[in-house]
Each structure stands twice: as structure tokens, then as C-alpha cells.
Write a protein that holds these residues in place. Structure first.
Motif, PDB file in Angstrom:
ATOM      1  N   THR A  25       1.150  -0.789   0.500  1.00 34.37           N
ATOM      2  CA  THR A  25      -0.129  -0.203  -0.258  1.00 34.37           C
ATOM      3  C   THR A  25       0.603   1.309  -0.133  1.00 34.37           C
ATOM      4  O   THR A  25       0.613   2.276  -0.687  1.00 34.37           O
ATOM      5  CB  THR A  25      -0.982   0.132   1.218  1.00 34.37           C
ATOM      6  OG1 THR A  25      -1.848  -1.352   0.896  1.00 34.37           O
ATOM      7  CG2 THR A  25      -1.912   1.012   1.517  1.00 34.37           C
ATOM      8  N   THR A  67       0.814   4.181  -2.923  1.00 35.31           N
ATOM      9  CA  THR A  67       0.381   4.944  -2.856  1.00 35.31           C
ATOM     10  C   THR A  67       0.890   6.222  -2.596  1.00 35.31           C
ATOM     11  O   THR A  67       0.799   7.567  -3.409  1.00 35.31           O
ATOM     12  CB  THR A  67      -0.270   5.500  -0.924  1.00 35.31           C
ATOM     13  OG1 THR A  67      -0.882   4.207  -0.470  1.00 35.31           O
ATOM     14  CG2 THR A  67      -0.319   7.001  -0.238  1.00 35.31           C
ATOM     15  N   LEU A  68       2.972   6.122  -2.627  1.00 35.19           N
ATOM     16  CA  LEU A  68       3.530   6.702  -3.084  1.00 35.19           C
ATOM     17  C   LEU A  68       4.574   6.489  -4.461  1.00 35.19           C
ATOM     18  O   LEU A  68       5.698   7.982  -4.964  1.00 35.19           O
ATOM     19  CB  LEU A  68       4.808   6.709  -2.419  1.00 35.19           C
ATOM     20  CG  LEU A  68       4.488   7.100  -1.010  1.00 35.19           C
ATOM     21  CD1 LEU A  68       5.201   6.891   0.315  1.00 35.19           C
ATOM     22  CD2 LEU A  68       3.478   8.151  -0.186  1.00 35.19           C
ATOM     23  N   CYS A  69       3.585   5.694  -5.280  1.00 29.13           N
ATOM     24  CA  CYS A  69       4.409   5.849  -6.680  1.00 29.13           C
ATOM     25  C   CYS A  69       5.535   5.299  -6.899  1.00 29.13           C
ATOM     26  O   CYS A  69       6.623   5.286  -7.307  1.00 29.13           O
ATOM     27  CB  CYS A  69       4.129   6.732  -7.255  1.00 29.13           C
ATOM     28  SG  CYS A  69       2.170   6.915  -7.862  1.00 29.13           S
ATOM     29  N   VAL A  80      -1.429   5.861   8.289  1.00 24.37           N
ATOM     30  CA  VAL A  80      -1.500   6.146   6.912  1.00 24.37           C
ATOM     31  C   VAL A  80      -1.353   7.912   7.665  1.00 24.37           C
ATOM     32  O   VAL A  80      -1.106   8.326   6.239  1.00 24.37           O
ATOM     33  CB  VAL A  80      -3.050   6.574   7.117  1.00 24.37           C
ATOM     34  CG1 VAL A  80      -4.022   7.023   6.118  1.00 24.37           C
ATOM     35  CG2 VAL A  80      -3.443   4.709   6.547  1.00 24.37           C
ATOM     36  N   LEU A 138       2.116   8.397   5.837  1.00 26.67           N
ATOM     37  CA  LEU A 138       2.044   8.894   4.905  1.00 26.67           C
ATOM     38  C   LEU A 138       0.985  10.134   3.964  1.00 26.67           C
ATOM     39  O   LEU A 138       1.565  10.550   3.150  1.00 26.67           O
ATOM     40  CB  LEU A 138       1.222   7.900   3.617  1.00 26.67           C
ATOM     41  CG  LEU A 138       1.457   6.166   4.637  1.00 26.67           C
ATOM     42  CD1 LEU A 138       0.868   5.171   4.010  1.00 26.67           C
ATOM     43  CD2 LEU A 138       3.385   6.446   4.595  1.00 26.67           C
ATOM     44  N   ASN A 139       0.028  10.799   4.849  1.00 31.20           N
ATOM     45  CA  ASN A 139      -0.192  11.416   4.035  1.00 31.20           C
ATOM     46  C   ASN A 139       0.262  12.921   4.584  1.00 31.20           C
ATOM     47  O   ASN A 139       0.607  13.824   3.404  1.00 31.20           O
ATOM     48  CB  ASN A 139      -1.442  11.578   5.648  1.00 31.20           C
ATOM     49  CG  ASN A 139      -2.800  11.174   4.850  1.00 31.20           C
ATOM     50  OD1 ASN A 139      -3.210  10.745   4.116  1.00 31.20           O
ATOM     51  ND2 ASN A 139      -3.718  10.268   6.034  1.00 31.20           N
ATOM     52  N   VAL A 150       2.340  12.672   1.789  1.00 34.09           N
ATOM     53  CA  VAL A 150       1.557  13.265  -0.016  1.00 34.09           C
ATOM     54  C   VAL A 150       2.067  14.350  -0.119  1.00 34.09           C
ATOM     55  O   VAL A 150       1.774  15.472  -1.584  1.00 34.09           O
ATOM     56  CB  VAL A 150       0.888  12.267   0.320  1.00 34.09           C
ATOM     57  CG1 VAL A 150       0.128  12.730  -1.285  1.00 34.09           C
ATOM     58  CG2 VAL A 150       0.909  11.371  -0.144  1.00 34.09           C
TER      59      VAL A 150
END
Length: 65
Positions: free
Chosen positions: A17, A21-23, A52, A55-56, A59
Motif C-alpha cells: 500500500t 500510494t507513493l508510486c 496512514v 503517509l498523508n 504526500v
């Protein structure tokens, strides 16, 4: 009307994931962890998991570049 306080529990996700999410590749994630440029995972039952919310933040920071 009363406002009730609700506890929001942060979710944990696996490396697949995180990569999606971050490619980014798995190798690049672990390379950045080793350098200290990426948050370390938390061990959950022998598996690596990331919050999460962390990660947010990543991003959001990438979007502001």
C-alpha cells in the motif's frame, strides 16, 4: 445538540500500500528508511506497517514542492 468527542484511530498499512500510494518501489522506501528520510515501520505481528497519517504528511509535503 451536544458535541461528542470521538477517538479517531490511525490505520496501519503494509508495504504494498505504501508503494502504491507513493508510486515508489519497495527498495526505494527501505533505502530512504536507512538514510533516515522516511518513517520507520512499526512491527505488528511480525509484519512491517506504516501509519496512514505519516503517509498523508509525506504526500502533502510532496504536493507543496
Amino acid at each position: 445538540m451536544t458535541i461528542q468527542n470521538q477517538l479517531i484511530v490511525d490505520r496501519f498499512v503494509d508495504i504494498k500500500t505504501v508503494c502504491a500510494t507513493l508510486c515508489r518501489s519497495r527498495a526505494s522506501i527501505y533505502r530512504d528508511i536507512k538514510r533516515g528520510d522516511f518513517p520507520k515501520p512499526e512491527k505488528r505481528g511480525g509484519s512491517s506497517r506504516w501509519r496512514v497519517s505519516d503517509l498523508n504528511k509525506i504526500v502533502a509535503a510532496e504536493g507543496s514542492l
